[in-house]
Design an enzyme around this catalytic site. Structure first.
Site, PDB file in Angstrom:
ATOM      1  N   ASP A 115      -7.027   2.271  -1.119  1.00 25.61           N
ATOM      2  CA  ASP A 115      -6.057   1.211  -0.820  1.00 25.61           C
ATOM      3  C   ASP A 115      -5.166   0.900  -2.019  1.00 25.61           C
ATOM      4  O   ASP A 115      -3.943   0.915  -1.922  1.00 25.61           O
ATOM      5  CB  ASP A 115      -6.785  -0.092  -0.443  1.00 25.61           C
ATOM      6  CG  ASP A 115      -6.992  -0.229   1.061  1.00 25.61           C
ATOM      7  OD1 ASP A 115      -6.103   0.178   1.808  1.00 25.61           O
ATOM      8  OD2 ASP A 115      -8.035  -0.741   1.468  1.00 25.61           O
TER       9      ASP A 115
ATOM     10  N   GLU B 124      -0.707  -5.314   1.457  1.00 28.90           N
ATOM     11  CA  GLU B 124      -1.975  -5.959   1.792  1.00 28.90           C
ATOM     12  C   GLU B 124      -2.766  -6.353   0.551  1.00 28.90           C
ATOM     13  O   GLU B 124      -3.547  -7.286   0.563  1.00 28.90           O
ATOM     14  CB  GLU B 124      -2.809  -5.015   2.680  1.00 28.90           C
ATOM     15  CG  GLU B 124      -3.935  -5.745   3.357  1.00 28.90           C
ATOM     16  CD  GLU B 124      -4.674  -4.905   4.385  1.00 28.90           C
ATOM     17  OE1 GLU B 124      -5.516  -5.473   5.072  1.00 28.90           O
ATOM     18  OE2 GLU B 124      -4.414  -3.700   4.484  1.00 28.90           O
TER      19      GLU B 124
ATOM     20  N   ASP C  62       0.964  -0.928   4.668  1.00 23.34           N
ATOM     21  CA  ASP C  62      -0.495  -0.928   4.775  1.00 23.34           C
ATOM     22  C   ASP C  62      -0.972   0.396   4.180  1.00 23.34           C
ATOM     23  O   ASP C  62      -0.800   1.453   4.776  1.00 23.34           O
ATOM     24  CB  ASP C  62      -0.952  -1.047   6.234  1.00 23.34           C
ATOM     25  CG  ASP C  62      -2.448  -1.370   6.318  1.00 23.34           C
ATOM     26  OD1 ASP C  62      -3.160  -1.171   5.319  1.00 23.34           O
ATOM     27  OD2 ASP C  62      -2.902  -1.818   7.385  1.00 23.34           O
TER      28      ASP C  62
ATOM     29  N   ILE D  18      -3.970   1.767   3.558  1.00 22.09           N
ATOM     30  CA  ILE D  18      -4.928   2.457   4.438  1.00 22.09           C
ATOM     31  C   ILE D  18      -5.174   1.548   5.630  1.00 22.09           C
ATOM     32  O   ILE D  18      -5.877   0.539   5.531  1.00 22.09           O
ATOM     33  CB  ILE D  18      -6.270   2.786   3.746  1.00 22.09           C
ATOM     34  CG1 ILE D  18      -6.089   3.819   2.647  1.00 22.09           C
ATOM     35  CG2 ILE D  18      -7.285   3.315   4.774  1.00 22.09           C
ATOM     36  CD1 ILE D  18      -7.376   4.225   1.931  1.00 22.09           C
ATOM     37  N   ASP D  19      -4.563   1.888   6.749  1.00 22.29           N
ATOM     38  CA  ASP D  19      -4.777   1.143   7.981  1.00 22.29           C
ATOM     39  C   ASP D  19      -5.901   1.859   8.733  1.00 22.29           C
ATOM     40  O   ASP D  19      -5.811   3.063   8.978  1.00 22.29           O
ATOM     41  CB  ASP D  19      -3.485   1.148   8.805  1.00 22.29           C
ATOM     42  CG  ASP D  19      -3.640   0.413  10.128  1.00 22.29           C
ATOM     43  OD1 ASP D  19      -4.423  -0.545  10.166  1.00 22.29           O
ATOM     44  OD2 ASP D  19      -3.004   0.809  11.117  1.00 22.29           O
TER      45      ASP D  19
ATOM     46  N   THR E  47      -9.568   0.999   7.950  1.00 21.90           N
ATOM     47  CA  THR E  47     -10.541   1.130   6.853  1.00 21.90           C
ATOM     48  C   THR E  47     -11.812   1.858   7.281  1.00 21.90           C
ATOM     49  O   THR E  47     -12.272   2.779   6.616  1.00 21.90           O
ATOM     50  CB  THR E  47     -10.919  -0.282   6.363  1.00 21.90           C
ATOM     51  OG1 THR E  47      -9.722  -0.921   5.921  1.00 21.90           O
ATOM     52  CG2 THR E  47     -11.898  -0.239   5.234  1.00 21.90           C
TER      53      THR E  47
ATOM     54  N   ASP F  70       0.393  -4.090  10.053  1.00 26.74           N
ATOM     55  CA  ASP F  70      -0.428  -3.337  11.015  1.00 26.74           C
ATOM     56  C   ASP F  70       0.378  -2.827  12.212  1.00 26.74           C
ATOM     57  O   ASP F  70      -0.161  -2.116  13.052  1.00 26.74           O
ATOM     58  CB  ASP F  70      -1.567  -4.222  11.547  1.00 26.74           C
ATOM     59  CG  ASP F  70      -2.697  -4.366  10.537  1.00 26.74           C
ATOM     60  OD1 ASP F  70      -2.899  -3.439   9.738  1.00 26.74           O
ATOM     61  OD2 ASP F  70      -3.368  -5.420  10.546  1.00 26.74           O
TER      62      ASP F  70
END
Length: 354
Positions: free
Chosen positions: A45, A68, A133, A135-136, A138, A294
């Site tokens: 991330d 984020e 984002d 890493i959408d 997780t 997101d």
């Protein structure tokens, strides 16, 4: 073409960050990074956010970013910061010109932390703001399933450019969604796709590579004549969408196929290229507000591919009021010609629960 430079920078930045996330996953798989704790997520991330924001700031220094993550905890955890820096400093594209466009490598660990902290925009209806984002999905990332690196440019609250990097989706746009999509990590040939769209210019896909980006192939949602044949996509996590409601809606529509469960905005990409047809994210609690990062990229990509995206009341998603979609409840993404039918079924099922 409008936003030509923004699109290219976004595509290359997402590609470079996706390479870093794959490296992090490979380290986890080898056991170099602990599987038990959240460190792979944290490293992926933060690293991806640093790389993408550095590329945006190099090219568009005045633009804001809604990201984020922020780096205060990293400044206190020197070991973790060093681990992330070791991966970030070596992350680069194989095409020298493309890497140069992104500003080349980040110069120092301190610059990396500064880049992460630049994702602190409050969002809003004025000016140029990127929604990111890193890493959408997780849990999808951790289990080797679907996840996405997501980036969108909003101008005065309207999404103009959207890019999704999906390292574990098949490159072939015509490959159907399979039930094991949620768990299939793939370093094999033929996986890793980059979706993109510019408002008014259509949506496209291409292979996710370390090299230069191409024009890609145009993609479009599937033309569905019978909604009962539709393929539904839903979140793997029950906390993200009400699965019981999804099942009732499928029944109302006569859909008999099992829904394909997968994490992240990879669902939007799948609907946009006609591999999936209906993506429902139904409210699980009254007070929940979706985050703009997101949905911003996926929303534009589906709409530019001939789809329709609204909330459960039929309203377009409103990205102009801050970091959340507080004016919207839930999300419905489908080909345009079946949207009214799906919306009606959603309304009937949810109305019965009120």
């Amino acid at each position: 073409m409008a936003f030509e430079k923004e699109l290219k920078v976004a595509q290359l930045a997402v590609a470079r960050a996706s390479i870093l996330t794959k490296l992090v996953f490979a380290e986890k798989a080898k056991g170099t990074i602990s599987k038990e704790d959240k460190s792979p997520v944290t490293i992926g991330d933060y690293g991806a956010q640093a790389l993408i924001i550095a590329a945006i700031k190099h090219n568009f220094p005045q633009d804001e970013v809604v990201g984020e993550e922020e780096a205060s905890s990293l400044r206190e955890q020197q070991d973790l910061s060093s681990k992330i820096w070791n991966l970030v400093k070596d992350a680069k594209l194989s095409d020298a010109e493309s890497d140069k466009l992104l500003g080349g490598p980040i110069k120092s660990e301190d610059d990396m932390l500064t880049a992460i902290d630049a994702g602190n925009s409050a969002g809003g209806a004025k000016g140029r703001i990127w929604a990111l984002d890193p890493i959408d999905g997780t849990k999808g990332f951790l289990r080797g399933g679907q996840y996405a690196v997501c980036l969108a440019l909003m101008v005065d609250g309207d999404v103009k450019v959207g890019v999704l990097g999906c390292p574990n989706l098949p490159i072939d746009d015509s490959e159907p969604l399979k039930e094991d999509m949620g768990t299939a990590a793939n370093d094999k040939e033929g996986y890793g796709v980059l979706f993109s769209a510019v408002q008014g210019e259509g949506a496209r896909s291409q292979a996710l590579t370390r090299g230069a980006v191409s024009e890609g192939h145009p993609i479009s949602v599937k033309k569905i004549t019978d909604v009962a044949q539709a393929v539904m996509c839903e979140s793997v996590e029950a906390g993200h969408s009400s699965k019981g409601d999804n099942a009732e809606i499928a029944q109302k529509l006569g859909v008999t196929g099992k829904p394909v469960q997968m994490d992240s905005q990879a669902k939007y990409g799948s609907v946009a290229r006609g591999a999936g047809d209906i993506y429902l994210r139904l409210p699980v609690r009254k007070d929940y507000q979706e985050k703009i990062w997101d949905h911003a990229a996926g929303d534009l990509i589906v709409r530019e591919a001939g789809g329709q995206v609204t909330d459960i009341h039929g309203n377009r998603l409103n990205f102009s009021i801050g970091r959340t979609l507080r004016d919207n409840k839930g999300v419905i993404a489908t080909p345009a010609n079946i949207h009214a039918q799906v919306l009606k079924a959603v309304g009937e099922v949810l109305q019965a629960k009120m």
